[in-house]
Design an enzyme around this catalytic site. Structure first.
Site, PDB file in Angstrom:
ATOM      1  N   ASP A  34       9.012 106.840  49.748  1.00 60.44           N
ATOM      2  CA  ASP A  34       9.418 105.523  49.248  1.00 60.44           C
ATOM      3  C   ASP A  34      10.030 105.691  47.870  1.00 60.44           C
ATOM      4  O   ASP A  34       9.482 106.405  47.017  1.00 60.44           O
ATOM      5  CB  ASP A  34       8.185 104.595  49.196  1.00 60.44           C
ATOM      6  CG  ASP A  34       8.565 103.141  48.986  1.00 60.44           C
ATOM      7  OD1 ASP A  34       9.248 102.839  47.982  1.00 60.44           O
ATOM      8  OD2 ASP A  34       8.184 102.299  49.807  1.00 60.44           O
ATOM      9  N   ILE A  35      11.158 105.008  47.639  1.00 58.02           N
ATOM     10  CA  ILE A  35      11.884 105.135  46.367  1.00 58.02           C
ATOM     11  C   ILE A  35      11.162 104.411  45.220  1.00 58.02           C
ATOM     12  O   ILE A  35      11.398 104.693  44.049  1.00 58.02           O
ATOM     13  CB  ILE A  35      13.332 104.620  46.548  1.00 58.02           C
ATOM     14  CG1 ILE A  35      14.288 105.253  45.546  1.00 58.02           C
ATOM     15  CG2 ILE A  35      13.398 103.104  46.463  1.00 58.02           C
ATOM     16  CD1 ILE A  35      15.757 104.949  45.842  1.00 58.02           C
ATOM     17  N   ASN A  74       4.216  95.690  56.929  1.00 62.38           N
ATOM     18  CA  ASN A  74       4.477  94.293  56.588  1.00 62.38           C
ATOM     19  C   ASN A  74       5.477  93.724  57.590  1.00 62.38           C
ATOM     20  O   ASN A  74       6.506  94.358  57.858  1.00 62.38           O
ATOM     21  CB  ASN A  74       5.057  94.193  55.173  1.00 62.38           C
ATOM     22  CG  ASN A  74       4.104  94.738  54.123  1.00 62.38           C
ATOM     23  OD1 ASN A  74       2.890  94.623  54.256  1.00 62.38           O
ATOM     24  ND2 ASN A  74       4.649  95.356  53.080  1.00 62.38           N
ATOM     25  N   GLN A 111       7.348  91.606  53.649  1.00 59.10           N
ATOM     26  CA  GLN A 111       8.379  92.536  54.134  1.00 59.10           C
ATOM     27  C   GLN A 111       9.710  92.252  53.436  1.00 59.10           C
ATOM     28  O   GLN A 111      10.253  91.145  53.542  1.00 59.10           O
ATOM     29  CB  GLN A 111       8.562  92.396  55.650  1.00 59.10           C
ATOM     30  CG  GLN A 111       9.539  93.420  56.223  1.00 59.10           C
ATOM     31  CD  GLN A 111       9.746  93.269  57.728  1.00 59.10           C
ATOM     32  OE1 GLN A 111       9.430  92.237  58.311  1.00 59.10           O
ATOM     33  NE2 GLN A 111      10.296  94.290  58.345  1.00 59.10           N
ATOM     34  N   HIS A 132       8.823  99.487  59.558  1.00 61.58           N
ATOM     35  CA  HIS A 132       8.395 100.705  58.862  1.00 61.58           C
ATOM     36  C   HIS A 132       6.904 100.638  58.564  1.00 61.58           C
ATOM     37  O   HIS A 132       6.358  99.560  58.351  1.00 61.58           O
ATOM     38  CB  HIS A 132       9.175 100.905  57.559  1.00 61.58           C
ATOM     39  CG  HIS A 132       9.126  99.730  56.628  1.00 61.58           C
ATOM     40  ND1 HIS A 132       9.943  98.618  56.790  1.00 61.58           N
ATOM     41  CD2 HIS A 132       8.379  99.474  55.535  1.00 61.58           C
ATOM     42  CE1 HIS A 132       9.691  97.743  55.829  1.00 61.58           C
ATOM     43  NE2 HIS A 132       8.723  98.236  55.056  1.00 61.58           N
ATOM     44  N   HIS A 154       4.076 102.021  55.889  1.00 65.03           N
ATOM     45  CA  HIS A 154       3.819 102.658  54.601  1.00 65.03           C
ATOM     46  C   HIS A 154       2.591 103.549  54.756  1.00 65.03           C
ATOM     47  O   HIS A 154       1.575 103.104  55.295  1.00 65.03           O
ATOM     48  CB  HIS A 154       3.452 101.618  53.535  1.00 65.03           C
ATOM     49  CG  HIS A 154       4.540 100.645  53.201  1.00 65.03           C
ATOM     50  ND1 HIS A 154       5.309 100.764  52.074  1.00 65.03           N
ATOM     51  CD2 HIS A 154       4.966  99.521  53.837  1.00 65.03           C
ATOM     52  CE1 HIS A 154       6.165  99.744  52.011  1.00 65.03           C
ATOM     53  NE2 HIS A 154       5.977  98.973  53.066  1.00 65.03           N
TER      54      HIS A 154
HETATM   55  P1  AMP Z   1       8.417  96.282  52.543  1.00 68.29           P
HETATM   56  O1  AMP Z   1       8.071  95.350  51.423  1.00 68.29           O
HETATM   57  O2  AMP Z   1       7.258  96.559  53.450  1.00 68.29           O
HETATM   58  O3  AMP Z   1       9.645  95.810  53.305  1.00 68.29           O
HETATM   59  O4  AMP Z   1       8.755  97.657  51.855  1.00 68.29           O
HETATM   60  C1  AMP Z   1      10.029  98.177  51.704  1.00 68.29           C
HETATM   61  C2  AMP Z   1       9.890  99.464  50.941  1.00 68.29           C
HETATM   62  O5  AMP Z   1      11.112 100.171  51.039  1.00 68.29           O
HETATM   63  C3  AMP Z   1       9.589  99.283  49.446  1.00 68.29           C
HETATM   64  O6  AMP Z   1       8.356  99.922  49.140  1.00 68.29           O
HETATM   65  C4  AMP Z   1      10.774  99.959  48.763  1.00 68.29           C
HETATM   66  O7  AMP Z   1      10.414 100.671  47.604  1.00 68.29           O
HETATM   67  C5  AMP Z   1      11.298 100.887  49.857  1.00 68.29           C
HETATM   68  N1  AMP Z   1      12.706 101.219  49.767  1.00 68.29           N
HETATM   69  C6  AMP Z   1      13.748 100.377  49.616  1.00 68.29           C
HETATM   70  N2  AMP Z   1      14.904 101.049  49.581  1.00 68.29           N
HETATM   71  C7  AMP Z   1      14.599 102.361  49.725  1.00 68.29           C
HETATM   72  C8  AMP Z   1      15.360 103.557  49.766  1.00 68.29           C
HETATM   73  N3  AMP Z   1      16.691 103.557  49.655  1.00 68.29           N
HETATM   74  N4  AMP Z   1      14.714 104.735  49.918  1.00 68.29           N
HETATM   75  C9  AMP Z   1      13.365 104.762  50.029  1.00 68.29           C
HETATM   76  N5  AMP Z   1      12.591 103.652  50.004  1.00 68.29           N
HETATM   77  C10 AMP Z   1      13.191 102.468  49.846  1.00 68.29           C
END
Ligand code: AMP
Ligand code: ZN
Length: 138
Positions: A32-33, A88, A95, A101, A103
């Site tokens: 995760d970024i 989520n 989400q 996805h 986590h």
């Molecule tokens: P959610 O709130 O469950 O939709 O989580 C989305 C997750 O995606 C967040 O924790 C972000 O930090 C992660 N995210 C968004 N863009 C990227 C990316 N380009 N590379 C890796 N993780 C990402």
């Protein structure tokens, strides 16, 4: 968010970079970024589905079947005492990226990352009433 402007579809296509952890025919895992803890990993379907109830069971099974291996690797490598696996679904549930996805969040004892959620008790008869409503939709 449509498939064409989905950030995770772009990662799958290779047009946006990621720090890859695992890949097979149906599944991709990467860091995760914006991690909540070191080693915070996302495991995604390569095919675009917005959320769990939109995903077919074959694809979801492919993701779930690699979770033991990836959770073990992440938690051992991070020397975690435990880990959360979160999915989520929908804006109301937090989400942000509308591509299914999971986590994987490595945890240390007492890290304070997040704690117990507030809970309440059902009044008499309420649990049965809700169960009937849910069962009627199965
Ligand atoms: P959610 O709130 O469950 O939709 O989580 C989305 C997750 O995606 C967040 O924790 C972000 O930090 C992660 N995210 C968004 N863009 C990227 C990316 N380009 N590379 C890796 N993780 C990402
Ligand atoms: Zn997507």
């Amino acid at each position: 968010m449509s498939e064409s402007d989905c950030i995770f579809c772009k990662i799958v296509a290779g047009t946006i970079p990621c720090t890859k952890i695992y890949e097979d025919e149906k599944v991709l895992a990467f860091l995760d970024i914006g991690p909540i803890s070191e080693g915070h990993t996302l495991v995604i379907t390569k095919e675009h589905f917005t959320k769990m109830d939109k995903c077919n069971s074959e694809t979801l099974s492919a993701v779930v079947s690699v979770l033991p291996r990836i959770t073990a690797a992440v938690s051992q490598a991070m020397q975690a005492d435990g880990y959360n696996v979160l999915c989520n679904n929908g804006r109301a549930a937090g989400q942000l990226v509308e591509h299914i996805h999971f986590h994987i969040i490595p945890r240390k004892t007492g890290d304070g990352v997040f704690g117990r959620w507030p809970s309440f008790e059902y009044p008499q008869g309420k649990a049965r009433e809700l169960a009937e409503k849910i069962c009627a939709k199965l």
